[in-house]
Every structure is written in C-alpha cells, then in structure tokens.
Design an enzyme around this catalytic site. Structure first.
Site, PDB file in Angstrom:
ATOM      1  CG  HIS A  19      -8.838   3.476  27.182  1.00 45.62           C
ATOM      2  ND1 HIS A  19      -9.110   4.240  26.086  1.00 45.62           N
ATOM      3  CD2 HIS A  19      -7.790   4.061  27.790  1.00 45.62           C
ATOM      4  CE1 HIS A  19      -8.276   5.255  26.043  1.00 45.62           C
ATOM      5  NE2 HIS A  19      -7.465   5.163  27.054  1.00 45.62           N
ATOM      6  CD  GLU A  41     -10.640   9.987  13.746  1.00 47.01           C
ATOM      7  OE1 GLU A  41     -10.767   8.837  13.270  1.00 47.01           O
ATOM      8  OE2 GLU A  41     -10.384  10.213  14.940  1.00 47.01           O
ATOM      9  NE  ARG A  67       0.058   1.596  19.898  1.00 49.77           N
ATOM     10  CZ  ARG A  67       0.195   2.915  19.802  1.00 49.77           C
ATOM     11  NH1 ARG A  67      -0.857   3.699  19.917  1.00 49.77           N
ATOM     12  NH2 ARG A  67       1.373   3.453  19.609  1.00 49.77           N
ATOM     13  CD  GLU A 121      -8.006   4.974  15.862  1.00 49.51           C
ATOM     14  OE1 GLU A 121      -6.920   4.847  16.457  1.00 49.51           O
ATOM     15  OE2 GLU A 121      -8.936   5.624  16.312  1.00 49.51           O
ATOM     16  CG  ASN A 158     -10.752   3.876  20.621  1.00 50.31           C
ATOM     17  OD1 ASN A 158     -10.422   3.021  21.428  1.00 50.31           O
ATOM     18  ND2 ASN A 158      -9.934   4.309  19.683  1.00 50.31           N
ATOM     19  CG  HIS A 203      -6.666  12.233  20.161  1.00 48.56           C
ATOM     20  ND1 HIS A 203      -6.089  12.732  21.296  1.00 48.56           N
ATOM     21  CD2 HIS A 203      -6.075  11.033  19.941  1.00 48.56           C
ATOM     22  CE1 HIS A 203      -5.182  11.898  21.742  1.00 48.56           C
ATOM     23  NE2 HIS A 203      -5.155  10.845  20.947  1.00 48.56           N
ATOM     24  CB  THR A 241      -2.966   8.615  17.875  1.00 50.08           C
ATOM     25  OG1 THR A 241      -3.375   7.252  17.882  1.00 50.08           O
ATOM     26  CG2 THR A 241      -2.539   9.005  16.480  1.00 50.08           C
ATOM     27  NE  ARG A 273       1.143   0.754  23.579  1.00 53.64           N
ATOM     28  CZ  ARG A 273       1.462   2.021  23.234  1.00 53.64           C
ATOM     29  NH1 ARG A 273       0.648   3.006  23.511  1.00 53.64           N
ATOM     30  NH2 ARG A 273       2.583   2.278  22.619  1.00 53.64           N
ATOM     31  CG  HIS A 302      -4.726   2.121  17.088  1.00 53.71           C
ATOM     32  ND1 HIS A 302      -4.095   3.247  17.521  1.00 53.71           N
ATOM     33  CD2 HIS A 302      -3.923   1.606  16.110  1.00 53.71           C
ATOM     34  CE1 HIS A 302      -2.967   3.433  16.848  1.00 53.71           C
ATOM     35  NE2 HIS A 302      -2.834   2.436  15.988  1.00 53.71           N
TER      36      HIS A 302
HETATM   37  N1  PXP Z   1      -9.349   8.969  16.909  1.00 50.94           N
HETATM   38  C1  PXP Z   1      -8.071   8.496  16.811  1.00 50.94           C
HETATM   39  C2  PXP Z   1      -7.437   8.458  15.460  1.00 50.94           C
HETATM   40  C3  PXP Z   1      -7.389   8.023  17.939  1.00 50.94           C
HETATM   41  O1  PXP Z   1      -6.136   7.553  17.818  1.00 50.94           O
HETATM   42  C4  PXP Z   1      -8.037   8.053  19.198  1.00 50.94           C
HETATM   43  C5  PXP Z   1      -7.329   7.543  20.408  1.00 50.94           C
HETATM   44  O2  PXP Z   1      -7.149   6.188  20.347  1.00 50.94           O
HETATM   45  C6  PXP Z   1      -9.354   8.531  19.252  1.00 50.94           C
HETATM   46  C7  PXP Z   1      -9.974   9.006  18.100  1.00 50.94           C
HETATM   47  C8  PXP Z   1     -10.125   8.568  20.539  1.00 50.94           C
HETATM   48  O3  PXP Z   1      -9.494   9.432  21.435  1.00 50.94           O
HETATM   49  P1  PXP Z   1      -9.926   9.496  22.942  1.00 50.94           P
HETATM   50  O4  PXP Z   1      -9.622   8.162  23.550  1.00 50.94           O
HETATM   51  O5  PXP Z   1      -9.088  10.605  23.512  1.00 50.94           O
HETATM   52  O6  PXP Z   1     -11.390   9.805  22.970  1.00 50.94           O
END
Ligand code: PXP
Length: 238
Positions: free
Chosen positions: A9, A150, A44, A69, A6, A190, A100, A48, A42
């Site tokens: 960031h 997921e 959003r 996402e 992901n 997550h 999330t 953001r 994601h």
């Molecule tokens: N899966 C989903 C659905 C998420 O919303 C996120 C966070 O954006 C992640 C996975 C990845 O989480 P993390 O950044 O804590 O590894």
C-alpha cells in the site's frame, strides 16, 4: 507467532503521483526497527504497486526477511530466481482484481505450480503456496513439494456473522494441524486486523501472519511505530 508487514500500500500511494514519496524502502526499514519479523511485497505482473527495483533494493537492505509474493508466471519466476528472497509465496493473480481474491487452485494447476516450485528450489528459495484452509489443496501442496502454505484468512475476516467467523476459525485451526502433520510450515494472511486478530491468535500452531492494509491504514492516523506496537502487543498477548 511471527509477524510480517506487507508494504504494497505504501508503494501504491507513492505511485499515485509518480514521485518518490512515501518511500516503501524507508517504511520497511522503520518497520524492522519497530519489531516486525519480515517484510512482504507482491510483485504483480502489472507492477501496480511494488516495482522490480523496490524488490532488488529491499533484498540488499533488509536485515529481517523478504517474502516475495508472486504469480507462478515465467517473467516473475525469473526475477525471483535472480533476487533470491527468503521466501517466495505463490498467489493467484488476476489483472482486474483489487487484491488477491482467494487461495490458489493447486489441484487444477498441479504441473504449473510444481514446475515453479522446482525452479525456485534450484535457487534455494523456500516456497509457500497461498491456499484456502482445505485439506485437498493442502495435500496437493505437500505432494508437489511446497515447504509452507499460507492460509487465506479472507473468509474469516469477512465472515457475515459471528457464527460463520467461528466456523471459519475452526476450519483454519484444523487445516493448520493437517499441514503441520504433513511437515509444512504454516503462515496466514488477508484481512487480519486489530479486532479479528484477538481470536485468531488462539491458533498457536501458525508460524507467521502477514498483514498489510490494517497496519498501513492505522499508521496514517497514529504513525507506524504506534500502529505496529499495538499489533505486536495483540500478537504477543500483552
Ligand atoms: N497474504 C497475501 C497472500 C496477500 O495477497 C495479502 C494482500 O496483499 C496479504 C497477505 C495481506 O492482506 P491485508 O492487506 O488484507 O492485510
């Protein structure tokens, strides 16, 4: 177990100055070179971090998979149907949240989520629902045609004690088996990181994990190649 990165960031950091660096697209392409199986973003409603143009460029340049996402909201569904990601993962979204905060309540939002799935399916987009490891939510996901779930791993990652962590791990293991019996694919994510993944990978039925924060955070110190190698080594039991 496959591994998707992901990159939200990185976009967040870029947007902090309203400039072009660090560029999430370059980051994604490098991650592909270093062995990830897919890229997750994601989009959003408040944009953001990831912007619509990031998603459109990623769709053109990625050679692995794009997992988008998204909330089950009209505007975003329309964009998804136009972009056609390899997977759409529907997540709950609140404007004020930092990230999330938990799984979807599929049971209470059955019609809304079902209609989002049907629209995405019309464009041949497989759909995953981000849910808690809860049999009732999983049954509801299967009933409305989700291809995958997921599983939200936040309660595992943030468990207050070792005992609670192992309880949650077992819950996720059983939920995974249940979803597989119903014919769905199972992803998870997550809060997964270099420490808690070591036990997590014992759930061998999970098809793919999605990780962001821990890898991007480590890459700041050691670089993306090393950060990804360390994670891939854990996943592949090396
Ligand atoms: N899966 C989903 C659905 C998420 O919303 C996120 C966070 O954006 C992640 C996975 C990845 O989480 P993390 O950044 O804590 O590894």
């Amino acid at each position: 177990m496959k591994f998707s990165l992901n990159i939200d960031h990185v976009a967040f950091l870029r947007n902090a100055r309203g400039e072009k660096q660090p560029d999430p697209i370059t980051f994604a392409l490098m991650a592909e070179q270093f062995g990830v199986d897919g890229i997750v973003v994601h989009l959003r409603e408040d944009r953001r971090h990831i912007k619509e143009y990031d998603v459109r460029i990623l769709r053109e340049v990625l050679t692995t998979k794009l997992d988008l996402e998204m909330a089950a909201e009209e505007e975003i569904i329309t964009i998804a149907c136009d972009v056609v990601p390899d997977l759409a993962t529907i997540v709950p979204e609140k404007r004020e949240e930092l990230t999330t905060e938990g799984g979807l309540n599929v049971i209470d939002n059955l019609d809304k989520i079902k209609s989002a799935i049907e629209r995405l399916h019309k464009h041949d987009i497989p759909v995953s629902l981000f849910v808690e490891p809860d049999f009732n939510q999983i049954d509801a996901s299967a009933e409305i045609g989700a291809d995958l779930i997921e599983i939200h791993t936040g309660n595992y990652a943030n468990a207050p004690s070792e005992e609670a962590m192992y309880d949650e791990l077992e819950r996720i293991r059983q939920a995974t088996k249940h979803a597989k019996r119903l014919g769905m694919g199972v992803n998870a994510g997550h809060g997964l990181n270099y420490l808690n993944l070591r036990d997590f990978i014992t759930i061998e039925d999970i098809d793919e994990i999605s990780v962001g924060q821990s890898v991007v955070g480590k890459a700041v110190f050691v670089g993306l190649e090393k950060a990804l190698k360390e994670m891939l080594d854990i996943i592949n039991h090396r």
